[in-house]
Design a protein around this motif. Structure first.
Motif, PDB file in Angstrom:
ATOM      1  N   LEU A 157       0.849  -1.197   0.000  1.00  0.00           N
ATOM      2  CA  LEU A 157       0.000   0.000   0.000  1.00  0.00           C
ATOM      3  C   LEU A 157       0.881   1.242   0.000  1.00  0.00           C
TER       4      LEU A 157
ATOM      5  N   TRP B 160      -6.946   3.616   3.633  1.00  0.00           N
ATOM      6  CA  TRP B 160      -7.263   2.258   4.091  1.00  0.00           C
ATOM      7  C   TRP B 160      -7.674   2.263   5.558  1.00  0.00           C
TER       8      TRP B 160
ATOM      9  N   ARG C 134      -9.978  -4.810  -1.194  1.00  0.00           N
ATOM     10  CA  ARG C 134      -9.339  -5.213   0.069  1.00  0.00           C
ATOM     11  C   ARG C 134      -8.749  -6.617  -0.041  1.00  0.00           C
TER      12      ARG C 134
END
Length: 331
Positions: A243, A251, A307
């Protein structure tokens, strides 16, 4: 065929460590490279330097052989694509060149000398990409003829292995020049990102803050250097290899960063106060995945699938490093 795809020969002005790494990156991908030793040397020193440079490049290739990425014949093939010449022998080839990466020492006088010489020997359409991490493209364009063809291409060390190249342009830089360099970098397997002419570009600016904070923690006795580095390798670094920083804010939720920043600012130093854009996002309800907007817009994103994809990528990264938790490990 695109204009970038037509480039088969790259010139690199400056044959030090960075120049050698860039030469190897292009030769490894199949392009021919002329590596120009720009330093003024006598004949004996020129021969010795070229031999040493070729030896250093060959050792890097042998490392790739030893880990099974390429064979000995492939290493020899890549090595044969690299020519190392002094500035006098470089002149003829430059006249027909299409792109030059400048990699001379990070001293403005050295840059001025190099660019003045270069502009005498290349055509007005030849792209010039400086690899500097010190000077902005706006500064370099002031000392180069035809500044619209000039940009910065900041490679990370080791240049032949690190995917990222930060391409910094100014308003003067032509869009065609940017796109041609970006396309060429992608063609040889690099991941270019484009940024404005700002000190530190992207990675050096962020890593300077992180490195100094780690050093401060050693100063303050928060933890040992070894434990801080373990924490970075197995915590901080792992997450951000999957990420990005801004994606990570979205997130977890912008509120987490906001509250943590204010807490750290009170407990340690005001340098931890949140950026204005973080406060703006909080005020305007851009909290990230939770409400569908943050630094990114998730309106058309299948969030559960997104996700799952990121968590799978994280699991694969842990597995590759031997850090994935084993089922029944405690039994």
């Amino acid at each position: 065929m695109s204009a970038a795809a037509a480039i088969q020969h790259v010139h690199i002005l400056g044959a030090g460590r960075m120049g050698q790494g860039i030469a190897l990156a292009f030769a490894y991908a199949g392009l021919h490279v002329t590596l120009i030793d720009f330093k003024d040397r006598d004949a004996v020193a020129r021969i010795a330097f070229a031999a040493a440079a070729r030896g250093d490049i060959a050792r890097q290739l042998q490392t790739q052989v030893s880990v099974g990425r390429i064979t000995d014949p492939q290493a020899a093939e890549a090595m044969a694509r690299i020519g190392i010449v002094d500035r006098e022998r470089a002149r003829a080839g430059l006249a027909a060149g299409e792109i030059v990466f400048e990699a001379v020492p990070e001293v403005m006088e050295a840059k001025q000398t190099a660019f003045a010489w270069l502009c005498e020997h290349v055509g007005a359409e030849v792209l010039i990409a400086s690899t500097t991490s010190t000077f902005l493209v706006t500064e370099l364009q002031q000392i180069v003829a035809h500044p619209q063809r000039v940009l910065n291409a900041h490679w990370l060390n080791p240049a032949h292995l690190m995917p990222l190249v930060e391409v910094s342009r100014s308003d003067v830089t032509s869009e065609a020049a940017v796109q041609r360099v970006v396309a060429l970098l992608r063609r040889v397997g690099k991941v270019p990102v484009v940024c404005a002419p700002s000190a530190g570009y992207i990675v050096p600016r962020i890593q300077a803050l992180a490195m100094n904070e780690a050093a401060r923690m050693v100063e303050e006795g928060v933890a040992s250097a070894e434990d801080i580095d373990i924490a970075i390798r197995t915590g901080f670094g792992l997450r951000f290899s999957v990420l990005g920083l801004l994606e990570f804010i979205d997130w977890g939720g912008c509120d987490i960063l906001n509250y943590a920043s204010h807490y750290l600012a009170r407990a340690i130093d005001p340098r931890f106060l949140p950026a204005k854009i973080v406060s703006d996002n909080m005020r305007e309800g851009r909290d990230g995945l939770r409400n569908g907007r943050g630094f990114y817009d998730y309106a058309d994103v299948d969030v559960p699938a997104y996700r799952e994809k990121r968590l799978a990528e994280f699991g694969h990264a842990l597995d590759r490093m031997g850090l994935l938790p084993a089922f029944n490990a405690a039994i």
